[in-house]
Design an enzyme around this catalytic site. Structure first.
Site, PDB file in Angstrom:
ATOM      1  N   HIS A 122      14.766 -62.930-143.078  1.00  0.00           N
ATOM      2  CA  HIS A 122      14.292 -61.710-142.414  1.00  0.00           C
ATOM      3  C   HIS A 122      15.295 -60.566-142.461  1.00  0.00           C
ATOM      4  O   HIS A 122      15.135 -59.588-141.732  1.00  0.00           O
ATOM      5  CB  HIS A 122      13.884 -62.024-140.963  1.00  0.00           C
ATOM      6  CG  HIS A 122      12.638 -62.856-140.885  1.00  0.00           C
ATOM      7  ND1 HIS A 122      12.323 -63.664-139.819  1.00  0.00           N
ATOM      8  CD2 HIS A 122      11.611 -63.002-141.767  1.00  0.00           C
ATOM      9  CE1 HIS A 122      11.167 -64.270-140.046  1.00  0.00           C
ATOM     10  NE2 HIS A 122      10.720 -63.891-141.227  1.00  0.00           N
ATOM     11  N   CYS A 133      14.624 -43.680-150.554  1.00  0.00           N
ATOM     12  CA  CYS A 133      15.130 -44.129-151.864  1.00  0.00           C
ATOM     13  C   CYS A 133      15.491 -45.612-151.891  1.00  0.00           C
ATOM     14  O   CYS A 133      15.787 -46.152-152.957  1.00  0.00           O
ATOM     15  CB  CYS A 133      16.327 -43.277-152.307  1.00  0.00           C
ATOM     16  SG  CYS A 133      17.857 -43.664-151.414  1.00  0.00           S
ATOM     17  N   CYS A 156      20.218 -39.225-150.034  1.00  0.00           N
ATOM     18  CA  CYS A 156      19.032 -38.349-150.088  1.00  0.00           C
ATOM     19  C   CYS A 156      18.650 -37.786-148.724  1.00  0.00           C
ATOM     20  O   CYS A 156      17.628 -37.100-148.612  1.00  0.00           O
ATOM     21  CB  CYS A 156      17.847 -39.097-150.697  1.00  0.00           C
ATOM     22  SG  CYS A 156      17.057 -40.238-149.554  1.00  0.00           S
TER      23      CYS A 156
HETATM   24  C1  BJW Z   1      16.189 -73.623-128.837  1.00  0.00           C
HETATM   25  C2  BJW Z   1      17.236 -73.391-127.958  1.00  0.00           C
HETATM   26  C3  BJW Z   1      18.437 -74.075-128.220  1.00  0.00           C
HETATM   27  C4  BJW Z   1      15.574 -72.193-127.294  1.00  0.00           C
HETATM   28  N1  BJW Z   1      18.523 -74.911-129.291  1.00  0.00           N
HETATM   29  N2  BJW Z   1      16.302 -74.458-129.876  1.00  0.00           N
HETATM   30  C5  BJW Z   1      -0.493 -67.395-141.470  1.00  0.00           C
HETATM   31  C6  BJW Z   1      -1.128 -67.575-140.251  1.00  0.00           C
HETATM   32  C7  BJW Z   1      -1.069 -66.579-139.264  1.00  0.00           C
HETATM   33  C8  BJW Z   1      -0.374 -65.395-139.475  1.00  0.00           C
HETATM   34  C9  BJW Z   1       0.269 -65.216-140.682  1.00  0.00           C
HETATM   35  C10 BJW Z   1       0.189 -66.194-141.656  1.00  0.00           C
HETATM   36  N3  BJW Z   1       0.919 -65.767-142.729  1.00  0.00           N
HETATM   37  C11 BJW Z   1       1.446 -64.554-142.432  1.00  0.00           C
HETATM   38  C12 BJW Z   1       1.062 -64.189-141.191  1.00  0.00           C
HETATM   39  C13 BJW Z   1       1.411 -62.920-140.503  1.00  0.00           C
HETATM   40  C14 BJW Z   1       2.785 -62.914-139.861  1.00  0.00           C
HETATM   41  C15 BJW Z   1       2.865 -64.047-138.847  1.00  0.00           C
HETATM   42  O1  BJW Z   1       3.407 -65.099-139.068  1.00  0.00           O
HETATM   43  N4  BJW Z   1       2.321 -63.807-137.647  1.00  0.00           N
HETATM   44  C16 BJW Z   1       2.323 -64.818-136.575  1.00  0.00           C
HETATM   45  C17 BJW Z   1       3.178 -64.303-135.403  1.00  0.00           C
HETATM   46  C18 BJW Z   1       0.918 -65.115-136.183  1.00  0.00           C
HETATM   47  N5  BJW Z   1       3.829 -62.979-140.859  1.00  0.00           N
HETATM   48  C19 BJW Z   1       4.290 -61.878-141.465  1.00  0.00           C
HETATM   49  O2  BJW Z   1       3.807 -60.780-141.238  1.00  0.00           O
HETATM   50  C20 BJW Z   1       5.407 -62.027-142.468  1.00  0.00           C
HETATM   51  N6  BJW Z   1       5.086 -61.353-143.670  1.00  0.00           N
HETATM   52  C21 BJW Z   1       4.127 -61.768-144.500  1.00  0.00           C
HETATM   53  O3  BJW Z   1       3.508 -62.782-144.304  1.00  0.00           O
HETATM   54  O4  BJW Z   1       3.928 -60.951-145.573  1.00  0.00           O
HETATM   55  C22 BJW Z   1       2.825 -61.177-146.436  1.00  0.00           C
HETATM   56  C23 BJW Z   1       2.842 -60.065-147.475  1.00  0.00           C
HETATM   57  C24 BJW Z   1       2.843 -60.408-148.816  1.00  0.00           C
HETATM   58  C25 BJW Z   1       2.848 -59.392-149.777  1.00  0.00           C
HETATM   59  C26 BJW Z   1       2.845 -58.047-149.379  1.00  0.00           C
HETATM   60  C27 BJW Z   1       2.864 -57.724-148.037  1.00  0.00           C
HETATM   61  C28 BJW Z   1       2.853 -58.730-147.079  1.00  0.00           C
HETATM   62  C29 BJW Z   1       6.662 -61.317-141.929  1.00  0.00           C
HETATM   63  C30 BJW Z   1       7.133 -61.894-140.650  1.00  0.00           C
HETATM   64  C31 BJW Z   1       8.371 -61.146-140.170  1.00  0.00           C
HETATM   65  C32 BJW Z   1       8.829 -61.633-138.803  1.00  0.00           C
HETATM   66  N7  BJW Z   1       9.881 -60.858-138.350  1.00  0.00           N
HETATM   67  C33 BJW Z   1      10.502 -61.133-137.057  1.00  0.00           C
HETATM   68  C34 BJW Z   1      11.141 -59.848-136.461  1.00  0.00           C
HETATM   69  C35 BJW Z   1      12.062 -59.171-137.379  1.00  0.00           C
HETATM   70  C36 BJW Z   1      13.443 -59.742-137.314  1.00  0.00           C
HETATM   71  C37 BJW Z   1      14.222 -59.174-136.148  1.00  0.00           C
HETATM   72  O5  BJW Z   1      14.058 -58.040-135.730  1.00  0.00           O
HETATM   73  O6  BJW Z   1      15.038 -59.943-135.640  1.00  0.00           O
HETATM   74  O7  BJW Z   1      11.446 -62.184-137.167  1.00  0.00           O
HETATM   75  S1  BJW Z   1       9.390 -61.721-135.813  1.00  0.00           S
HETATM   76  C38 BJW Z   1      10.512 -62.792-135.021  1.00  0.00           C
HETATM   77  O8  BJW Z   1       9.951 -64.120-135.136  1.00  0.00           O
HETATM   78  C39 BJW Z   1      11.788 -62.777-135.889  1.00  0.00           C
HETATM   79  C40 BJW Z   1      12.065 -64.239-136.024  1.00  0.00           C
HETATM   80  O9  BJW Z   1      12.877 -64.480-137.162  1.00  0.00           O
HETATM   81  C41 BJW Z   1      10.696 -64.851-136.094  1.00  0.00           C
HETATM   82  C42 BJW Z   1      10.628 -66.320-135.796  1.00  0.00           C
HETATM   83  O10 BJW Z   1      10.961 -66.556-134.467  1.00  0.00           O
HETATM   84  P1  BJW Z   1      11.858 -67.804-134.107  1.00  0.00           P
HETATM   85  O11 BJW Z   1      13.166 -67.696-134.796  1.00  0.00           O
HETATM   86  O12 BJW Z   1      11.096 -69.049-134.330  1.00  0.00           O
HETATM   87  O13 BJW Z   1      12.164 -67.542-132.563  1.00  0.00           O
HETATM   88  P2  BJW Z   1      11.238 -67.824-131.278  1.00  0.00           P
HETATM   89  O14 BJW Z   1      11.733 -66.985-130.182  1.00  0.00           O
HETATM   90  O15 BJW Z   1       9.792 -67.756-131.598  1.00  0.00           O
HETATM   91  O16 BJW Z   1      11.516 -69.372-130.941  1.00  0.00           O
HETATM   92  C43 BJW Z   1      12.774 -69.838-130.518  1.00  0.00           C
HETATM   93  C44 BJW Z   1      12.714 -71.332-130.402  1.00  0.00           C
HETATM   94  O17 BJW Z   1      14.010 -71.801-130.060  1.00  0.00           O
HETATM   95  C45 BJW Z   1      11.771 -71.848-129.289  1.00  0.00           C
HETATM   96  O18 BJW Z   1      10.904 -72.825-129.836  1.00  0.00           O
HETATM   97  C46 BJW Z   1      12.716 -72.471-128.242  1.00  0.00           C
HETATM   98  O19 BJW Z   1      12.169 -73.636-127.628  1.00  0.00           O
HETATM   99  C47 BJW Z   1      13.890 -72.823-129.094  1.00  0.00           C
HETATM  100  N8  BJW Z   1      15.187 -72.870-128.393  1.00  0.00           N
HETATM  101  N9  BJW Z   1      16.877 -72.506-126.999  1.00  0.00           N
HETATM  102  C48 BJW Z   1      17.490 -75.077-130.058  1.00  0.00           C
HETATM  103  N10 BJW Z   1      19.567 -73.915-127.401  1.00  0.00           N
HETATM  104 ZN    ZN Z   2      17.990 -42.385-149.580  1.00  0.00          ZN
END
Ligand code: BJW
Ligand code: ZN
Length: 248
Positions: A122, A133, A156
């Site tokens: 990500h 650009c 730019c």
């Molecule tokens: C512990 C703990 C401890 C607590 N030890 N554990 C299929 C089905 C449905 C939807 C889609 C699909 N395919 C695609 C989609 C759409 C979408 C999506 O998935 N949506 C769902 C939410 C429904 N996906 C996208 O849009 C992606 N792009 C895409 O598919 O493009 C297609 C395309 C192709 C060609 C042209 C154009 C498009 C992009 C997704 C981007 C996500 N970005 C984010 C934010 C940006 C990054 C940032 O600002 O930081 O990334 S969203 C956010 O969620 C972030 C994270 O990386 C990501 C995942 O979250 P994560 O890491 O799992 O965190 P949490 O908070 O959810 O969970 C934490 C866990 O830790 C919990 O379970 C706790 O229990 C645990 N925990 N303490 C161990 N000590």
């Molecule tokens: Zn630029």
């Protein structure tokens, strides 16, 4: 942490026997470094969810608000340090012949801990990209004031945006392909600290399992990935991963 020692031992022997290991991480791995996760308690910022702010539409509508969110988060990331979970993943990389870390985290703590073979799926919160650009620039190593002027491109003068993959955006070329390829030939896949709710990353762990890898999930909570896993180690990664290494 009260995990059955037999489960820890089973995970340890799977890892010790593995030649190829893929580790997938999410926000939970950085929780013990004080970085809030996206979902669950503390996952809100000024009443907004990640799904409201991490989108190209949100940025078009109000770039200042999105930059405030990222500056706030970047300040937390800059003040944070890698925890024993990050360090255990570095140690796994050192121990196995073929290793890849695919992280969804943008906080930069894995590279700071010493991970080398890493795909930042990500992007990285410490880098910005020009909306006109496409040039990339590292942000300064100190936090910016939330209301400072929006950053502009040196080449730019276009508006810069965080170099991060937002909802609905494509991943950097080749990154997902490499992660799925490694998952497909891994002996062991370790998923740690991810809710498995964002796709395609969640599918990397599940694809590894389908292709025959032994899947270990480390997460205090139950998820779709833990349901598919051979072993679910239900505890914090900063305690569980070092315990697994100590047992191997
Ligand atoms: C512990 C703990 C401890 C607590 N030890 N554990 C299929 C089905 C449905 C939807 C889609 C699909 N395919 C695609 C989609 C759409 C979408 C999506 O998935 N949506 C769902 C939410 C429904 N996906 C996208 O849009 C992606 N792009 C895409 O598919 O493009 C297609 C395309 C192709 C060609 C042209 C154009 C498009 C992009 C997704 C981007 C996500 N970005 C984010 C934010 C940006 C990054 C940032 O600002 O930081 O990334 S969203 C956010 O969620 C972030 C994270 O990386 C990501 C995942 O979250 P994560 O890491 O799992 O965190 P949490 O908070 O959810 O969970 C934490 C866990 O830790 C919990 O379970 C706790 O229990 C645990 N925990 N303490 C161990 N000590
Ligand atoms: Zn630029």
């Amino acid at each position: 942490m009260s995990i059955d020692p037999a489960l820890i031992a089973a995970a340890a022997s799977a890892l010790a026997a593995a030649r190829r290991v893929l580790v997938l991480t999410g926000a939970g791995v950085s929780a013990e470094s004080g970085i809030p996760t996206f979902r669950g308690a503390g996952g809100l910022w000024e009443g907004f969810r990640a799904e409201d702010l991490a989108t190209p539409e949100a940025f078009r509508e109000d770039p200042a608000r999105v930059w405030r969110w990222y500056r706030w988060r970047r300040g937390i990331c800059l003040a944070a340090a890698p925890n024993p979970g990050h360090l255990a993943i570095v140690e796994i990389e050192r121990r196995v012949p073929a290793f890849l870390l695919a992280t969804q985290n943008v906080d930069g703590l894995h590279p700071r801990a010493g991970s080398r073979k890493i795909l930042e799926l990500h992007g990285n919160i410490h880098r910005a990209r020009c909306t006109l650009c496409g040039r990339k620039r590292d942000l300064p190593p100190e936090p910016e004031a939330p209301h400072a002027p929006l950053p502009a491109c040196a080449a730019c003068d276009g508006l810069l945006r965080p170099d991060i993959v937002w909802f609905g955006e494509a991943y950097a070329e080749g990154v997902l392909e490499t992660a799925f390829e490694e998952a497909g030939r891994a002996d062991v896949v370790v998923s740690a600290g991810t809710s498995g709710s964002v796709y395609p990353p969640a599918a990397i762990a599940l694809a590894g399992k389908r292709a025959g890898a032994f899947l270990i999930d480390v997460n205090p909570a139950a998820t779709e990935i833990s349901a598919a896993a051979d072993i679910h180690l239900a505890g914090p990664s900063g305690e569980v991963l070092p315990a697994v290494l100590a047992a191997s």
